[in-house]
Motif scaffolding. Structure first.
Motif, PDB file in Angstrom:
ATOM      1  N   MET A  95     -22.094  20.779   1.804  1.00  0.00           N
ATOM      2  CA  MET A  95     -23.323  20.161   1.308  1.00  0.00           C
ATOM      3  C   MET A  95     -24.365  20.051   2.414  1.00  0.00           C
ATOM      4  SD  MET A  95     -21.930  17.065  -1.144  1.00  0.00           S
ATOM      5  CE  MET A  95     -23.586  16.347  -1.282  1.00  0.00           C
ATOM      6  N   TRP A 134     -26.310  14.325  -3.751  1.00  0.00           N
ATOM      7  CA  TRP A 134     -26.016  15.186  -4.905  1.00  0.00           C
ATOM      8  C   TRP A 134     -27.018  14.896  -6.023  1.00  0.00           C
ATOM      9  CZ3 TRP A 134     -22.487  19.085  -4.761  1.00  0.00           C
ATOM     10  CH2 TRP A 134     -22.218  19.748  -5.970  1.00  0.00           C
ATOM     11  N   TYR A 137     -30.534  16.365  -4.971  1.00  0.00           N
ATOM     12  CA  TYR A 137     -30.744  17.778  -4.650  1.00  0.00           C
ATOM     13  C   TYR A 137     -29.858  18.765  -5.405  1.00  0.00           C
ATOM     14  CZ  TYR A 137     -33.588  15.942  -0.872  1.00  0.00           C
ATOM     15  OH  TYR A 137     -34.560  15.283  -0.164  1.00  0.00           O
ATOM     16  N   SER A 138     -29.112  18.311  -6.413  1.00  0.00           N
ATOM     17  CA  SER A 138     -28.270  19.268  -7.156  1.00  0.00           C
ATOM     18  C   SER A 138     -29.005  19.910  -8.327  1.00  0.00           C
ATOM     19  CB  SER A 138     -26.996  18.581  -7.666  1.00  0.00           C
ATOM     20  OG  SER A 138     -27.303  17.557  -8.592  1.00  0.00           O
ATOM     21  N   HIS A 142     -27.381  20.410 -12.092  1.00  0.00           N
ATOM     22  CA  HIS A 142     -26.385  19.999 -11.087  1.00  0.00           C
ATOM     23  C   HIS A 142     -25.702  21.185 -10.394  1.00  0.00           C
ATOM     24  CE1 HIS A 142     -26.985  16.085 -12.873  1.00  0.00           C
ATOM     25  NE2 HIS A 142     -26.522  16.506 -14.031  1.00  0.00           N
ATOM     26  N   ARG A 143     -26.311  22.360 -10.463  1.00  0.00           N
ATOM     27  CA  ARG A 143     -25.667  23.551  -9.915  1.00  0.00           C
ATOM     28  C   ARG A 143     -26.285  24.039  -8.603  1.00  0.00           C
ATOM     29  NH1 ARG A 143     -21.611  25.580 -12.435  1.00  0.00           N
ATOM     30  NH2 ARG A 143     -21.653  27.154 -10.801  1.00  0.00           N
ATOM     31  N   PHE A 145     -26.215  23.102  -5.498  1.00  0.00           N
ATOM     32  CA  PHE A 145     -25.270  23.252  -4.388  1.00  0.00           C
ATOM     33  C   PHE A 145     -24.244  24.343  -4.680  1.00  0.00           C
ATOM     34  CE2 PHE A 145     -26.630  18.817  -3.615  1.00  0.00           C
ATOM     35  CZ  PHE A 145     -26.892  18.865  -2.259  1.00  0.00           C
ATOM     36  N   ASN A 146     -23.609  24.259  -5.841  1.00  0.00           N
ATOM     37  CA  ASN A 146     -22.543  25.206  -6.161  1.00  0.00           C
ATOM     38  C   ASN A 146     -23.025  26.654  -6.182  1.00  0.00           C
ATOM     39  OD1 ASN A 146     -21.048  22.637  -7.266  1.00  0.00           O
ATOM     40  ND2 ASN A 146     -19.552  24.300  -7.270  1.00  0.00           N
ATOM     41  N   TYR A 169     -19.793  18.288  -9.902  1.00  0.00           N
ATOM     42  CA  TYR A 169     -19.923  17.083  -9.077  1.00  0.00           C
ATOM     43  C   TYR A 169     -19.129  17.313  -7.804  1.00  0.00           C
ATOM     44  CZ  TYR A 169     -19.049  12.223  -7.629  1.00  0.00           C
ATOM     45  OH  TYR A 169     -18.946  11.053  -6.917  1.00  0.00           O
ATOM     46  N   TRP A 170     -19.679  16.883  -6.676  1.00  0.00           N
ATOM     47  CA  TRP A 170     -19.047  17.180  -5.388  1.00  0.00           C
ATOM     48  C   TRP A 170     -17.609  16.671  -5.312  1.00  0.00           C
ATOM     49  CZ3 TRP A 170     -16.826  13.632  -2.237  1.00  0.00           C
ATOM     50  CH2 TRP A 170     -17.162  12.293  -2.407  1.00  0.00           C
TER      51      TRP A 170
END
Length: 283
Positions: A95, A134, A137-138, A142-143, A145-146, A169-170
């Motif tokens: 992250m 998260w 900034y996700s 919510h993707r 970061f991934n 989710y982290w």
């Protein structure tokens, strides 16, 4: 200087002539001094790997291990290094890599508060800090970061559904020890120098909550690490990833899945002992 008999002196001279010349002072093993059986690791490391295998066989659960020599490119791993295991808080390192990259590229603008949260994630593995970052900034799906994690080496990472209202989710993701090895290598070789220096410094100065695992290599190795631990539906997972040695030459990743055969302390002890067996006395 004590007097020596002639036979003793002759033996000493013969030994010197057979070996070339004696070094004026001891030379520390570096991992590349003697390539043992074409592995890229010296014979001392090979014996250490054998001791680690023997030790892990006596411990609860399963343990994945990867050791990398960044000087020679040699990599050693055990039989469980490709097992999917809950990442726990080790994913916080990825992250931070992602946030620093996006800030550097101008995609986001990290505030002083964001940077304080980043330091809290690295120093004390602060879950609240990870949640806040998260959330911020996700992205709407919510993707964010991934979508980038694979480019940092987490190519086997799988977010897990059904454990939280937010997905991904982290806190609920799985990867392999080999993924963590690649992530650590990315940090030390691909991250821009200023950001890399920040990460190395923070990982070397973690709080007491994380002074185990790779930390077990000992102060002479100047270790740095990011640990992760959590109790999941399959039992405790206790993980550690980091670096040791001059210029962060060696990296170590350990993922310990206890499978309800032990708890946090057993996992922490296992990870720390592995680092000690691998690197204790090497530096």
């Amino acid at each position: 200087m004590p007097r020596r008999s002639l036979p003793v002196l002759l033996v000493a001279l013969l030994a010197l002539s057979a070996c070339g010349s004696a070094p004026s002072e001891p030379v520390a093993a570096t991992g590349a001094d003697v390539d043992c059986a074409g592995t890229g690791f010296d014979c001392d490391f090979q014996s250490r790997f054998a001791r680690v295998r023997e030790y892990v066989a006596t411990r609860p659960g399963t343990v994945g291990i990867v050791v990398r020599d960044r000087g020679t490119g040699a990599v050693w791993h055990n039989d469980h290094s490709a097992d999917l295991v809950w990442t726990a808080s080790t994913i916080k390192l990825a992250m931070v890599v992602d946030l620093l990259r996006r800030d550097r590229e101008g995609a986001v603008e990290l505030t002083d508060d964001d940077r304080d949260l980043i330091r809290a994630m690295l120093h004390s593995s602060d879950d609240h800090a990870a949640d806040e970052l998260w959330h911020r900034y996700s992205g709407a799906d919510h993707r964010a970061f991934n979508d980038s994690f694979a480019s940092y080496g987490l190519t086997s990472l799988v977010p897990q559904e059904g454990y939280s209202d937010t997905f991904p989710y982290w806190g609920f993701q799985k990867c392999t020890t080999e993924d963590l090895d690649r992530l650590m290598s990315h940090v030390l070789t691909e991250v821009p120098a200023e950001d890399r220096a920040l990460l190395v410094e923070e990982m070397r100065e973690v709080g007491p909550e994380q002074q185990w695992g790779v930390w077990g290599a000992g102060p002479a190795a100047r270790p740095g690490n990011k640990d992760g631990w959590s109790e999941e539906d399959t039992g405790w997972v206790v993980n550690s990833v980091g670096f040791v040695g001059p210029d962060e030459r060696y990296t170590l990743a350990v993922m310990n899945d206890l499978h309800r055969q032990g708890g946090y302390q057993e996992g922490r002890d296992t990870d720390t002992e592995i680092a000690g067996l691998l690197f204790g006395g090497r530096f």
